[in-house]
Write an enzyme that holds these catalytic residues in place. Structure first.
Site, PDB file in Angstrom:
ATOM      1  N   ARG A   1       7.865  38.522  43.519  1.00 25.80           N
ATOM      2  CA  ARG A   1       8.598  37.958  42.373  1.00 25.80           C
ATOM      3  C   ARG A   1       8.037  38.470  41.044  1.00 25.80           C
ATOM      4  O   ARG A   1       8.757  38.537  40.055  1.00 25.80           O
ATOM      5  CB  ARG A   1       8.575  36.438  42.452  1.00 25.80           C
ATOM      6  CG  ARG A   1       7.230  35.801  42.251  1.00 25.80           C
ATOM      7  CD  ARG A   1       7.177  34.385  42.790  1.00 25.80           C
ATOM      8  NE  ARG A   1       7.335  34.370  44.242  1.00 25.80           N
ATOM      9  CZ  ARG A   1       7.311  33.269  44.987  1.00 25.80           C
ATOM     10  NH1 ARG A   1       7.159  32.090  44.398  1.00 25.80           N
ATOM     11  NH2 ARG A   1       7.445  33.329  46.287  1.00 25.80           N
TER      12      ARG A   1
ATOM     13  N   LYS B   1      -3.671  37.857  53.738  1.00 24.77           N
ATOM     14  CA  LYS B   1      -2.954  37.392  54.928  1.00 24.77           C
ATOM     15  C   LYS B   1      -3.919  37.431  56.114  1.00 24.77           C
ATOM     16  O   LYS B   1      -4.563  38.447  56.365  1.00 24.77           O
ATOM     17  CB  LYS B   1      -1.751  38.291  55.212  1.00 24.77           C
ATOM     18  CG  LYS B   1      -0.630  38.174  54.187  1.00 24.77           C
ATOM     19  CD  LYS B   1       0.535  39.084  54.559  1.00 24.77           C
ATOM     20  CE  LYS B   1       1.627  39.067  53.516  1.00 24.77           C
ATOM     21  NZ  LYS B   1       2.350  37.785  53.474  1.00 24.77           N
TER      22      LYS B   1
END
Length: 509
Positions: A343, A268
């Site tokens: 996920r 990020k």
């Protein structure tokens, strides 16, 4: 783990004299309760702000303090019970700043509208939300020193146990979600859970053996691989189990507990890493709901949860895009982006729960996660519900939606479509499913729906749809937009979503 003790009072006239302020919540354009009408009218003659914004006025009430907390209109199509929570929260700050420690909460003008069937309860929880202080602050400065309101009276025909149980759960959720990444590193997250459920009917099991995790949770361990160089960052799975004495249904939860998300090898950048200690909000919300279960002790509802508590670190051992990893289900997962790590964790947890579902009556599966920026973009401050076919056939998403509306923890429903499954379909025979694309979810069409398709396949739930002999209802709950107030993931106060929604749907009669 204190929070304002609630006292249920039948009526204002029946209240005792220990209260030192009155908080009056409602639409001031409507008829006011007779006990306060003259005080408000006199105050309005001197100050036109009365009834338009929260203010303290002197009056012949408990403590000499009347705090007017207007909600604005409550009858329009788009009004909802959160207006009562907001007004009570704003008034709570005034009461605290004025030196009150035992205010009495009075809600008026909502009796005739079904939307406000839990008005008093939602106002109390809104007050507690406003007064909540972070765990780090309480540990450094002392709870009594900074959370100075000790007791709240609530006028109404209410269930004291219910109010307390929900707030206890919300406090656990806020603590776990909002606390900084070292104080709530995986082992300490697990320790907090052990303490929160000590001497309750909830069994806590912490799976922290690295070899066992590699074997049983391979996707989770791929995410945690770069964290293994730092022992205090080692991942774990926290399993919480409540067995009802006469169980008729079973709720099974997978919670995403990424205690810090650097993005991994897909790092990020541009300041987007700040606030990623809150990426454990899904696991926090599940633990919070389980705390409410522990307090309510339902007779007919089993609850089983697995929380994947992991740090997505960056380093030489970090997993990377293009890797193919065999999940617990046996499905071969191609990694599309390491910043789509949540996920992966959920897929292994869901696979474990799926494999156990046949041991329980009427199993229903849920994944709860701060999963996608797309959910926040598409749904704003609402939790996104993405159900599979069996959940849709049994009305499960509608049940959660209706509870969220009444209990002040609202959701919106998104449907799973064929395009979502096509999006994650393998491009070659080398793998069975693609975890994600390599772009931002917020810029990807159906960016919060297609992850549910991935989870369905990677967890083996595609074999339990409406077309199977053993359908299992499953709802993916994305709280990326609802998990913190105002959408500020670095500084916003955790909201404890979706604790109240699930509690309202399954625990309150």
């Amino acid at each position: 783990m204190a929070f304002p003790t609630v006292e249920v009072v039948e009526s204002y006239s029946a209240a005792h004299n220990d209260y030192d302020a009155v908080i009056l919540v409602g639409d001031y354009a409507q008829q006011l309760p007779a006990e306060f009408a003259d005080f408000v009218e006199r105050a309005q003659q001197n100050d036109q702000r009365i009834g338009k914004q929260p203010l303290l006025v002197t009056a012949d009430v408990f403590g000499g303090r009347l705090i007017t907390a207007p909600t604005g209109p409550l009858t329009r199509d788009y009004d909802d019970v959160r207006q009562l929570a907001d007004a009570a929260g704003a008034a709570a700050h005034i009461a605290q700043q004025a030196g009150a420690t035992k205010p009495l909460l009075v809600v008026f003008g909502t009796q005739s509208d079904a939307r406000y069937g839990q008005a008093e309860a939602v106002a109390y929880w809104g007050l507690c939300q406003a007064l909540y202080e972070p765990l780090e602050a309480r540990e450094a400065l002392g709870e009594d020193a900074i959370e100075t309101i000790s007791t709240v009276g609530v006028v109404g025909a209410l269930d004291h146990e219910w109010l307390t149980a929900v707030e206890a759960g919300k406090r656990v959720a806020r603590d776990l979600c909002g606390t900084e990444p070292e104080r709530m590193a995986p082992p300490r997250f697990a320790e907090y859970c052990q303490q929160a459920f000590a001497h309750t009917p909830v069994k806590v099991t912490v799976i922290d053996d690295i070899q066992q995790l590699h074997h049983e949770y391979p996707l989770l361990m791929a995410v945690g691989r770069a964290s293994l160089d730092v022992e205090r960052h080692w991942p774990c799975v926290v399993r919480l189990e409540y067995c009802a004495p006469a169980a008729e249904q079973t709720l099974m939860f997978a919670g995403k507990g990424i205690v810090y998300d650097t993005g991994g090898a897909d790092l990020k950048t541009g300041g987007h890493m700040a606030g990623m200690s809150r990426d454990k909000g899904g696991a926090a919300g599940v633990a919070g709901f389980m705390k409410t279960v522990a307090e309510m002790r339902p007779d007919t509802v089993n609850v089983v949860a697995e929380l994947g508590v992991v740090r997505n670190s960056i380093g030489a051992e970090a997993f990377v895009a293009d890797e193919i990893i065999k999940a617990h289900s046996g499905v071969r997962v191609r990694i599309g982006n390491t910043d789509a790590e949540g996920r992966l964790v959920l897929a292994d947890l869901l696979s474990h729960l799926r494999s156990q579902a046949g041991n329980y009556p009427r199993p229903q599966l849920f994944s709860v996660a701060t999963l996608t920026g797309h959910a926040a973009l598409a749904k704003g401050p609402y939790s996104a519900l993405v159900p599979n076919g069996p959940a849709r056939a049994t009305g499960l998403p509608e049940r959660l939606w209706e509870a969220g509306e009444v209990y002040g923890d609202p959701t919106e429903i998104s449907w799973s479509r064929r395009e979502d499954f096509a999006f994650v379909a393998p491009r070659t025979k080398a793998d069975d499913v693609l975890s994600s694309n390599n772009g931002s979810s917020a810029a990807t069409p159906r960016g919060h729906q297609f992850p549910m398709a991935f989870l369905t396949i990677a967890a083996g739930l595609d074999h339990h749809g409406n077309d199977s002999d053993h359908p299992i209802p499953y709802v993916h709950v994305d709280i990326a937009g609802s998990g913190v107030q105002g959408g500020d993931w670095q500084h916003g106060k955790p909201s404890a979503a979706p604790v109240t929604c699930f509690a309202g749907a399954y625990l309150h009669k």
